[in-house]
Design a protein around this motif. Sequence first.
Motif, PDB file in Angstrom:
ATOM      1  N   SER A 108       0.829  -1.202   0.000  1.00  0.00           N
ATOM      2  CA  SER A 108       0.000   0.000   0.000  1.00  0.00           C
ATOM      3  C   SER A 108       0.869   1.260   0.000  1.00  0.00           C
ATOM      4  CB  SER A 108      -0.913  -0.004   1.228  1.00  0.00           C
ATOM      5  OG  SER A 108      -1.467   1.272   1.450  1.00  0.00           O
ATOM      6  N   PRO A 109       0.553   2.227  -0.835  1.00  0.00           N
ATOM      7  CA  PRO A 109       1.305   3.489  -0.846  1.00  0.00           C
ATOM      8  C   PRO A 109       1.302   4.185   0.510  1.00  0.00           C
ATOM      9  CG  PRO A 109      -0.038   3.304  -2.816  1.00  0.00           C
ATOM     10  CD  PRO A 109      -0.438   2.169  -1.922  1.00  0.00           C
ATOM     11  N   ASP A 110       0.224   4.017   1.278  1.00  0.00           N
ATOM     12  CA  ASP A 110       0.171   4.650   2.600  1.00  0.00           C
ATOM     13  C   ASP A 110       1.272   4.095   3.509  1.00  0.00           C
ATOM     14  OD1 ASP A 110      -1.985   6.157   1.826  1.00  0.00           O
ATOM     15  OD2 ASP A 110      -3.475   4.742   2.627  1.00  0.00           O
ATOM     16  N   LEU A 111       1.519   2.785   3.436  1.00  0.00           N
ATOM     17  CA  LEU A 111       2.590   2.197   4.227  1.00  0.00           C
ATOM     18  C   LEU A 111       3.958   2.628   3.716  1.00  0.00           C
ATOM     19  CD1 LEU A 111       1.335  -1.469   4.847  1.00  0.00           C
ATOM     20  CD2 LEU A 111       1.599   0.344   6.544  1.00  0.00           C
ATOM     21  N   ILE A 112       4.126   2.649   2.409  1.00  0.00           N
ATOM     22  CA  ILE A 112       5.419   3.046   1.837  1.00  0.00           C
ATOM     23  C   ILE A 112       5.751   4.478   2.217  1.00  0.00           C
ATOM     24  CG2 ILE A 112       6.716   3.361  -0.309  1.00  0.00           C
ATOM     25  CD1 ILE A 112       5.022   1.154  -1.559  1.00  0.00           C
ATOM     26  N   ALA A 113       4.734   5.344   2.261  1.00  0.00           N
ATOM     27  CA  ALA A 113       4.947   6.752   2.616  1.00  0.00           C
ATOM     28  C   ALA A 113       5.440   6.914   4.050  1.00  0.00           C
ATOM     29  CB  ALA A 113       3.649   7.536   2.412  1.00  0.00           C
ATOM     30  N   GLN A 114       5.247   5.895   4.890  1.00  0.00           N
ATOM     31  CA  GLN A 114       5.707   5.969   6.270  1.00  0.00           C
ATOM     32  C   GLN A 114       7.181   5.580   6.407  1.00  0.00           C
ATOM     33  OE1 GLN A 114       3.067   3.914   9.031  1.00  0.00           O
ATOM     34  NE2 GLN A 114       1.353   4.203   7.600  1.00  0.00           N
ATOM     35  N   GLY A 115       7.802   5.241   5.318  1.00  0.00           N
ATOM     36  CA  GLY A 115       9.220   4.924   5.338  1.00  0.00           C
ATOM     37  C   GLY A 115       9.538   3.662   6.117  1.00  0.00           C
ATOM     38  N   VAL A 117       9.190   2.850   9.261  1.00  0.00           N
ATOM     39  CA  VAL A 117       8.096   2.388  10.120  1.00  0.00           C
ATOM     40  C   VAL A 117       7.064   1.624   9.295  1.00  0.00           C
ATOM     41  CG1 VAL A 117       6.207   3.117  11.622  1.00  0.00           C
ATOM     42  CG2 VAL A 117       8.433   4.246  11.783  1.00  0.00           C
ATOM     43  N   GLY A 118       6.760   2.134   8.125  1.00  0.00           N
ATOM     44  CA  GLY A 118       5.820   1.449   7.248  1.00  0.00           C
ATOM     45  C   GLY A 118       6.330   0.095   6.800  1.00  0.00           C
ATOM     46  N   GLY A 119       7.646  -0.005   6.594  1.00  0.00           N
ATOM     47  CA  GLY A 119       8.238  -1.292   6.224  1.00  0.00           C
ATOM     48  C   GLY A 119       8.075  -2.321   7.321  1.00  0.00           C
TER      49      GLY A 119
END
Length: 235
Positions: A108-115, A117-119
């Motif tokens: 999800s782009p929303d997770l990728i945008a979190q850098g 932490v999203g990973g």
Amino acid sequence: MYSEANDTNKDLCATAPQPLAHRVGFCFEQLRGEISRMLDNEAFYTERIQKLEVDLSVYKRAYNDVDTERRQLEKLKHDAVREKEDLENQIKGFRVVALLDGDGAIFSPDLIAQGRVGGHAAAQKLSDYLLQHLSSNFGANQYQLWVYVFFNKRGLVDTFGRVGKLLVKSRFDDFVMGFNQAAERFLMVDVGDAKEAADAKIKGSGSLTEFESLPTKLIFPASSSRRRTPLASDI
């Protein structure tokens, strides 16, 4: 039962002195003695038989007790062997390898945008999804997950830029680093920009031999050249 004494008694009866009454009385006494001895012998042998029957009954009970104990021990042994196998399977676990085409099903782009932490979050969500899927379809076991996401970094970054997701594009490297650090056996791998490189990498990994020492399942959730499945792309 006749013995030499019986033959002697016959002779005595045959040569018993006269008169007749005296001879008959003498033979009668001899016969009574024989009958008495026969009755004594019968009582002896009857008692002996009864004692042997008691002994036999005791031996039978002892045998039955030993046989029952033997069957119980065999059952305990069987249960112990089965429990040992179950524990060994739990200790070594069931190895599961998931190979994902990151070009066909990126996160999800929303997770990728979190850098980073999203990973971490993406790796955890993917792990939870796989474990739930495995438990539902193959039973509750100690699964060990190996997750490989093959992707074309340059192609994905360019795509994010074209569709205006500049934050996602700028944080993608951090996202990959967070995913790879989330678990020892979780790895996102850039396979370059060759056509269908990620798909080819998955096909080549399908013959992995390093996992043959333990029960292994290979999962191919999605690929750009296969029908899309709701896995990484929905996380």
